[in-house]
Design an enzyme around this catalytic site. Structure first.
Site, PDB file in Angstrom:
ATOM      1  N   ARG A 104      -3.384   8.227  10.259  1.00 28.72           N
ATOM      2  CA  ARG A 104      -4.324   7.525  10.898  1.00 28.72           C
ATOM      3  C   ARG A 104      -5.108   6.576   9.457  1.00 28.72           C
ATOM      4  O   ARG A 104      -5.771   8.065   8.673  1.00 28.72           O
ATOM      5  CB  ARG A 104      -5.040   7.291  12.203  1.00 28.72           C
ATOM      6  CG  ARG A 104      -5.853   6.597  12.188  1.00 28.72           C
ATOM      7  CD  ARG A 104      -6.699   7.036  13.587  1.00 28.72           C
ATOM      8  NE  ARG A 104      -6.630   6.631  14.484  1.00 28.72           N
ATOM      9  CZ  ARG A 104      -6.867   6.506  15.930  1.00 28.72           C
ATOM     10  NH1 ARG A 104      -7.812   6.842  15.872  1.00 28.72           N
ATOM     11  NH2 ARG A 104      -5.879   6.746  16.361  1.00 28.72           N
ATOM     12  N   HIS A 130      -1.338  -0.706  16.181  1.00 22.92           N
ATOM     13  CA  HIS A 130      -1.389   0.824  16.565  1.00 22.92           C
ATOM     14  C   HIS A 130       0.004   1.063  17.609  1.00 22.92           C
ATOM     15  O   HIS A 130      -0.506   0.625  18.851  1.00 22.92           O
ATOM     16  CB  HIS A 130      -2.621   0.768  17.650  1.00 22.92           C
ATOM     17  CG  HIS A 130      -3.009   2.306  18.007  1.00 22.92           C
ATOM     18  ND1 HIS A 130      -2.661   3.519  17.740  1.00 22.92           N
ATOM     19  CD2 HIS A 130      -3.835   2.735  18.621  1.00 22.92           C
ATOM     20  CE1 HIS A 130      -2.845   4.354  17.744  1.00 22.92           C
ATOM     21  NE2 HIS A 130      -4.435   4.177  18.516  1.00 22.92           N
ATOM     22  N   GLN A 133      -0.025   3.727  20.328  1.00 20.78           N
ATOM     23  CA  GLN A 133      -0.135   3.780  21.361  1.00 20.78           C
ATOM     24  C   GLN A 133       0.291   2.311  22.003  1.00 20.78           C
ATOM     25  O   GLN A 133       0.163   2.990  23.438  1.00 20.78           O
ATOM     26  CB  GLN A 133      -1.965   3.251  21.122  1.00 20.78           C
ATOM     27  CG  GLN A 133      -2.514   2.175  22.131  1.00 20.78           C
ATOM     28  CD  GLN A 133      -2.799   3.633  22.980  1.00 20.78           C
ATOM     29  OE1 GLN A 133      -3.351   4.364  22.440  1.00 20.78           O
ATOM     30  NE2 GLN A 133      -2.150   3.651  24.835  1.00 20.78           N
ATOM     31  N   ASP A 228      -9.114  -4.603  24.255  1.00 17.13           N
ATOM     32  CA  ASP A 228      -9.711  -3.422  23.066  1.00 17.13           C
ATOM     33  C   ASP A 228     -10.911  -3.440  22.838  1.00 17.13           C
ATOM     34  O   ASP A 228     -11.605  -4.508  23.472  1.00 17.13           O
ATOM     35  CB  ASP A 228      -8.601  -3.185  22.071  1.00 17.13           C
ATOM     36  CG  ASP A 228      -8.767  -2.601  20.956  1.00 17.13           C
ATOM     37  OD1 ASP A 228      -9.620  -1.194  21.204  1.00 17.13           O
ATOM     38  OD2 ASP A 228      -8.165  -3.289  19.870  1.00 17.13           O
ATOM     39  N   CYS A 268      -6.583   0.382  25.712  1.00 14.96           N
ATOM     40  CA  CYS A 268      -6.241   1.831  24.794  1.00 14.96           C
ATOM     41  C   CYS A 268      -7.207   3.445  24.710  1.00 14.96           C
ATOM     42  O   CYS A 268      -7.582   4.327  24.405  1.00 14.96           O
ATOM     43  CB  CYS A 268      -5.889   1.892  23.486  1.00 14.96           C
ATOM     44  SG  CYS A 268      -6.899   0.976  22.466  1.00 14.96           S
ATOM     45  N   ARG A 296       0.271   9.310  25.904  1.00 16.77           N
ATOM     46  CA  ARG A 296       0.192   9.210  25.234  1.00 16.77           C
ATOM     47  C   ARG A 296       1.025  10.604  24.116  1.00 16.77           C
ATOM     48  O   ARG A 296       2.446  11.121  24.034  1.00 16.77           O
ATOM     49  CB  ARG A 296      -1.247   9.538  24.000  1.00 16.77           C
ATOM     50  CG  ARG A 296      -2.265   8.181  24.747  1.00 16.77           C
ATOM     51  CD  ARG A 296      -1.780   6.998  23.271  1.00 16.77           C
ATOM     52  NE  ARG A 296      -0.967   7.522  22.501  1.00 16.77           N
ATOM     53  CZ  ARG A 296      -2.528   7.215  21.173  1.00 16.77           C
ATOM     54  NH1 ARG A 296      -3.204   7.382  21.662  1.00 16.77           N
ATOM     55  NH2 ARG A 296      -2.307   7.714  19.920  1.00 16.77           N
TER      56      ARG A 296
HETATM   57  N1  NVA Z   1      -8.686  -1.507  18.030  1.00 15.58           N
HETATM   58  C1  NVA Z   1      -9.457  -0.414  18.166  1.00 15.58           C
HETATM   59  C2  NVA Z   1      -8.359   1.110  18.281  1.00 15.58           C
HETATM   60  C3  NVA Z   1      -9.439   2.732  18.274  1.00 15.58           C
HETATM   61  C4  NVA Z   1      -8.048   3.254  19.200  1.00 15.58           C
HETATM   62  C5  NVA Z   1     -10.035   0.594  16.454  1.00 15.58           C
HETATM   63  O1  NVA Z   1      -9.215   0.006  15.490  1.00 15.58           O
HETATM   64  O2  NVA Z   1     -11.461   0.849  16.360  1.00 15.58           O
HETATM   65  N1   CP Z   2      -6.193   4.947  21.910  1.00  8.56           N
HETATM   66  C1   CP Z   2      -6.795   5.811  20.715  1.00  8.56           C
HETATM   67  O1   CP Z   2      -5.952   5.590  19.889  1.00  8.56           O
HETATM   68  O2   CP Z   2      -7.937   6.414  21.227  1.00  8.56           O
HETATM   69  P1   CP Z   2      -8.523   7.216  19.580  1.00  8.56           P
HETATM   70  O3   CP Z   2      -9.255   7.051  18.304  1.00  8.56           O
HETATM   71  O4   CP Z   2      -9.667   8.367  20.727  1.00  8.56           O
HETATM   72  O5   CP Z   2      -7.108   8.471  18.646  1.00  8.56           O
END
Ligand code: NVA
Ligand code: CP
Length: 311
Positions: A104, A130, A133, A228, A268, A296
């Site tokens: 990540r 993502h 997800q 989101d 998500c 997931r």
């Molecule tokens: N769009 C959000 C998704 C978190 C899982 C972020 O990048 O923070």
């Molecule tokens: N949805 C998701 O990726 O959650 P986290 O940021 O908690 O991993």
């Protein structure tokens, strides 16, 4: 030795491979706990997190353990990543110890660098997408279209109208645009100007994507309503501007009432109640967010096993 397989985006898999991964995930979800323990014995999975994570970290870590592999979690704090060691060096070293890297990060280029050594890399979220997800979310959508348990009606997914309400430029929205193209459903997006996917991705999506500035229009006839956070990780300095831009884009029960009769709601997580979704909706009868979070684990297990040639 066969060429290593990375998972950078949904299209890293062919449609048949994506369907296979989802079918394996559905079968494993129904199997007794511990049934896949023997699949990846002696393997190690590095889970490298440069942004916060609850679901992704825990589901990959537990998933790797359930496959018989050893998960190793690395954050920025407490590793040399926080002290400026180049990604390409980290990649080369991790590739000597580990069979797979779940990563990540921020820019897509960092993912490419992490994949420049020997180990396959799974994109666990970047600024641009993502995909794990959203692949998992396709399973949740299929489960809700199924007429009986265990069935995965891919043919019913084709032609469904799925709403995206809120930040159309987010990593999640952009992976949903890709999923619409790959799985042949229609994404009906409501997003303010300036918060829409890049023009190249809109062009590539073609008939699979429509965009408006009116959530009430966008959700019409949709069987799924998706949102989101308005401020993604790394965008915290823009919070005020975003709160203003997204006023009127909250997913509420009143908005959902304008969609198809049994429309479901996905998010998500983490959710900011009162911003992109209200409490009544996320806690309400349409919400599938907890199934979505559970999936997931199942899909990512199948994906890891597939990339390592064990499923
Ligand atoms: N769009 C959000 C998704 C978190 C899982 C972020 O990048 O923070
Ligand atoms: N949805 C998701 O990726 O959650 P986290 O940021 O908690 O991993």
């Amino acid at each position: 030795m066969s060429k290593k397989r990375d998972f950078f985006s949904i299209s890293s898999l062919s449609l048949d491979e994506a369907k296979h991964v989802l079918a394996v995930a559905a079968a494993w979800k129904a199997a007794p706990k511990g049934a896949q323990r023997g699949l990846l014995p002696g393997r190690a999975v590095a889970i490298v997190m440069e942004k916060a994570s609850t679901r992704t970290r825990v589901s990959f870590e537990v998933g790797a353990a359930q496959l018989g592999a050893h998960p190793v979690v690395l954050g920025v704090q407490g590793s040399q990543l926080g002290r400026g060691e180049p990604i390409k060096d980290t990649a080369r070293v991790l590739s000597r110890y580990c069979d797979l890297i779940v990563y990540r990060t921020f820019e897509h280029q960092r993912l490419v660098e992490m994949a420049s050594a020997g180990a396959p890399v799974i994109n666990a979220l970047t600024d641009d997408g993502h995909p794990v997800q959203v692949l998992c979310d396709v399973l949740t959508m299929l489960e809700n279209l199924a007429s009986k348990r265990g069935e995965l009606p891919f043919e019913r997914l084709r032609g469904q109208r799925v709403a995206w309400v809120g930040d159309g430029s987010s990593n999640m929205a952009r992976s949903f645009v890709e999923a619409a193209r790959v799985f042949d459903f229609h994404l009906s997006m409501a997003a303010p100007e300036g918060f829409r996917p890049p023009a190249s991705e809109i062009a590539e999506a073609g008939r699979h994507l429509s965009i408006s500035g009116d959530p009430r229009e966008a959700v019409k006839e949709c069987t799924v309503i998706n949102t989101d956070v308005w401020t993604s990780m790394g965008q915290e300095a823009e919070t005020k501007r975003r709160l203003e831009a997204f006023a009127g884009y909250t997913v509420t029960e009143a908005l959902c009432a304008r969609a198809a009769k049994d429309a479901i709601v996905l998010h998500c997580l983490p959710a900011h109640r009162g911003e992109e979704i209200d409490d009544a909706t996320i806690e309400g009868a349409r919400s599938r967010v907890w199934d979505q979070a559970e999936n997931r684990l199942h899909v990512q297990k199948a994906l890891m096993a597939f990339l390592l040639g064990a499923a």
